[in-house]
Design a protein around this motif. Structure first.
Motif, PDB file in Angstrom:
ATOM      1  N   UNK A 144     147.851  -6.510 -48.413  1.00 38.14           N
ATOM      2  CA  UNK A 144     148.802  -7.412 -49.051  1.00 38.14           C
ATOM      3  C   UNK A 144     149.617  -6.628 -50.079  1.00 38.14           C
ATOM      4  N   UNK A 145     150.648  -7.261 -50.621  1.00 39.22           N
ATOM      5  CA  UNK A 145     151.474  -6.592 -51.619  1.00 39.22           C
ATOM      6  C   UNK A 145     150.680  -6.174 -52.844  1.00 39.22           C
ATOM      7  N   UNK A 146     149.794  -7.062 -53.313  1.00 32.10           N
ATOM      8  CA  UNK A 146     148.979  -6.742 -54.473  1.00 32.10           C
ATOM      9  C   UNK A 146     147.998  -5.624 -54.207  1.00 32.10           C
ATOM     10  N   UNK A 149     149.866  -2.347 -54.218  1.00 32.51           N
ATOM     11  CA  UNK A 149     150.202  -1.927 -55.573  1.00 32.51           C
ATOM     12  C   UNK A 149     149.001  -1.300 -56.261  1.00 32.51           C
ATOM     13  N   UNK A 150     147.820  -1.856 -56.047  1.00 29.69           N
ATOM     14  CA  UNK A 150     146.613  -1.288 -56.646  1.00 29.69           C
ATOM     15  C   UNK A 150     146.299   0.082 -56.053  1.00 29.69           C
ATOM     16  N   UNK A 151     146.504   0.215 -54.757  1.00 28.63           N
ATOM     17  CA  UNK A 151     146.265   1.510 -54.112  1.00 28.63           C
ATOM     18  C   UNK A 151     147.243   2.565 -54.633  1.00 28.63           C
ATOM     19  N   UNK A 152     148.498   2.175 -54.828  1.00 30.90           N
ATOM     20  CA  UNK A 152     149.491   3.092 -55.375  1.00 30.90           C
ATOM     21  C   UNK A 152     149.153   3.478 -56.815  1.00 30.90           C
ATOM     22  N   UNK A 153     148.663   2.506 -57.552  1.00 32.97           N
ATOM     23  CA  UNK A 153     148.240   2.778 -58.922  1.00 32.97           C
ATOM     24  C   UNK A 153     147.062   3.749 -58.933  1.00 32.97           C
ATOM     25  N   UNK A 170     155.666  -4.686 -61.259  1.00 33.92           N
ATOM     26  CA  UNK A 170     155.406  -6.048 -60.773  1.00 33.92           C
ATOM     27  C   UNK A 170     156.612  -6.660 -60.072  1.00 33.92           C
ATOM     28  N   UNK A 171     157.624  -5.869 -59.767  1.00 29.20           N
ATOM     29  CA  UNK A 171     158.896  -6.418 -59.285  1.00 29.20           C
ATOM     30  C   UNK A 171     158.785  -7.138 -57.950  1.00 29.20           C
ATOM     31  N   UNK A 172     157.893  -6.706 -57.084  1.00 31.36           N
ATOM     32  CA  UNK A 172     157.802  -7.294 -55.745  1.00 31.36           C
ATOM     33  C   UNK A 172     156.539  -8.145 -55.560  1.00 31.36           C
ATOM     34  N   UNK A 173     155.982  -8.624 -56.679  1.00 31.02           N
ATOM     35  CA  UNK A 173     154.739  -9.394 -56.621  1.00 31.02           C
ATOM     36  C   UNK A 173     154.964 -10.828 -57.085  1.00 31.02           C
ATOM     37  N   UNK A 174     154.156 -11.759 -56.564  1.00 29.17           N
ATOM     38  CA  UNK A 174     154.208 -13.115 -57.084  1.00 29.17           C
ATOM     39  C   UNK A 174     153.608 -13.139 -58.491  1.00 29.17           C
ATOM     40  N   UNK A 175     153.817 -14.231 -59.225  1.00 32.73           N
ATOM     41  CA  UNK A 175     153.438 -14.275 -60.642  1.00 32.73           C
ATOM     42  C   UNK A 175     151.950 -14.050 -60.864  1.00 32.73           C
ATOM     43  N   UNK A 176     151.124 -14.657 -60.019  1.00 24.57           N
ATOM     44  CA  UNK A 176     149.676 -14.525 -60.193  1.00 24.57           C
ATOM     45  C   UNK A 176     149.223 -13.086 -59.975  1.00 24.57           C
ATOM     46  N   UNK A 180     147.692 -10.141 -62.599  1.00 25.38           N
ATOM     47  CA  UNK A 180     146.467  -9.383 -62.316  1.00 25.38           C
ATOM     48  C   UNK A 180     146.708  -7.885 -62.480  1.00 25.38           C
ATOM     49  N   UNK A 181     147.839  -7.399 -61.954  1.00 23.71           N
ATOM     50  CA  UNK A 181     148.150  -5.975 -62.051  1.00 23.71           C
ATOM     51  C   UNK A 181     148.336  -5.562 -63.510  1.00 23.71           C
ATOM     52  N   UNK A 182     149.045  -6.382 -64.286  1.00 19.38           N
ATOM     53  CA  UNK A 182     149.250  -6.059 -65.689  1.00 19.38           C
ATOM     54  C   UNK A 182     147.935  -6.057 -66.461  1.00 19.38           C
ATOM     55  N   UNK A 183     147.045  -6.978 -66.149  1.00 18.46           N
ATOM     56  CA  UNK A 183     145.739  -7.011 -66.816  1.00 18.46           C
ATOM     57  C   UNK A 183     144.927  -5.754 -66.505  1.00 18.46           C
ATOM     58  N   UNK A 184     145.076  -5.238 -65.283  1.00 18.99           N
ATOM     59  CA  UNK A 184     144.428  -3.975 -64.925  1.00 18.99           C
ATOM     60  C   UNK A 184     144.981  -2.840 -65.796  1.00 18.99           C
ATOM     61  N   UNK A 185     146.299  -2.824 -65.948  1.00 23.44           N
ATOM     62  CA  UNK A 185     146.928  -1.781 -66.765  1.00 23.44           C
ATOM     63  C   UNK A 185     146.461  -1.856 -68.217  1.00 23.44           C
ATOM     64  N   UNK A 186     146.340  -3.070 -68.740  1.00 29.35           N
ATOM     65  CA  UNK A 186     145.892  -3.227 -70.121  1.00 29.35           C
ATOM     66  C   UNK A 186     144.444  -2.778 -70.300  1.00 29.35           C
TER      67      UNK A 186
END
Length: 217
Positions: A144-146, A149-153, A170-176, A180-186
């Motif tokens: 999935x897109x999310x 993104x995690x694999x790329x990260x 987060x440009x190509x991801x839905x809000x939820x 999640x991706x931003x929380x991983x970064x934090x």
């Protein structure tokens, strides 16, 4: 750690000069999270490309850990990127003919020197931290897109960089999923982060924000 001092970048379009970045200064300390926001075309991605050594500023200086990025030749810039910087451009993709695990380990095969740690073990550890260990043997076209993104990260983090550069993560991801991706970064530790984003509502109170909207170019 990172210092940009009065940096400007001019591009030529035929005989016309395009001022993409105008007299921009920034300082990021170890383990600090800084976000650059602003309208499209105000120079956000150009700043990332200069920090990574892909572009040289027209004027001004860029220093990383006391070393001039501005004066690096191509080989020095390549070593700098592979050893100190994890870079996630906006439109980068996984290699569809490689598994997730091989995609994550791929940066090591581009290095001139062997790492001082077990890179396969480190890749496993990052997969676990990002919650995608079950996708280790999956192929990118099944993600999935999310998950992509995690694999790329994970691929950007696998070399244990000192700083992570993110262009619209987060440009190509839905809000939820974006949240999640931003929380991983934090939750990342022992790394400085410079993030270009339009999603200002996802930025936490601890993030230092620089808005380029008012920059005169």
């Amino acid at each position: 750690m990172l210092e940009l001092n009065n940096v400007s970048k001019v591009f030529m379009r035929g005989n016309e000069k395009i001022l993409a970045v105008n007299n921009f200064s920034l300082k990021i300390n170890e383990n600090e999270f800084v976000a650059i926001t602003g309208r499209s075309g105000c120079g956000k991605t150009t700043i990332l490309n200069m920090v990574s050594g892909f572009l040289a500023p027209t004027q001004g200086s860029i220093m990383f850990d006391g070393v001039s990025v501005t004066n690096m030749n191509d080989k020095e810039a390549s070593i700098y990127r592979s050893s100190s910087i994890g870079y996630l451009p906006q439109h980068i993709e996984l290699l569809n003919n490689l598994s997730v695990f091989d995609n994550i380990r791929f940066p090591f095969y581009l290095r001139d020197t062997k790492p001082s740690f077990d890179f396969s073990l480190n890749a496993e550890d990052i997969l676990n931290k990002l919650g995608i260990s079950k996708l280790k043997n999956a192929m990118p076209y099944n993600l999935s897109g999310g998950e992509k993104k995690r694999a790329l990260l994970a691929r950007a983090l696998v070399t244990k960089p000192k700083m992570l550069l993110l262009d619209e993560p987060t440009s190509d991801l839905d809000k939820a999923t974006a949240k999640e991706v931003m929380n991983i970064l934090y939750g990342l530790e022992n790394i400085a982060i410079l993030c270009v984003t339009h999603d200002v509502d996802l930025l936490s109170d601890d993030v230092k924000v620089m808005d380029l909207t008012s920059q005169e170019v």
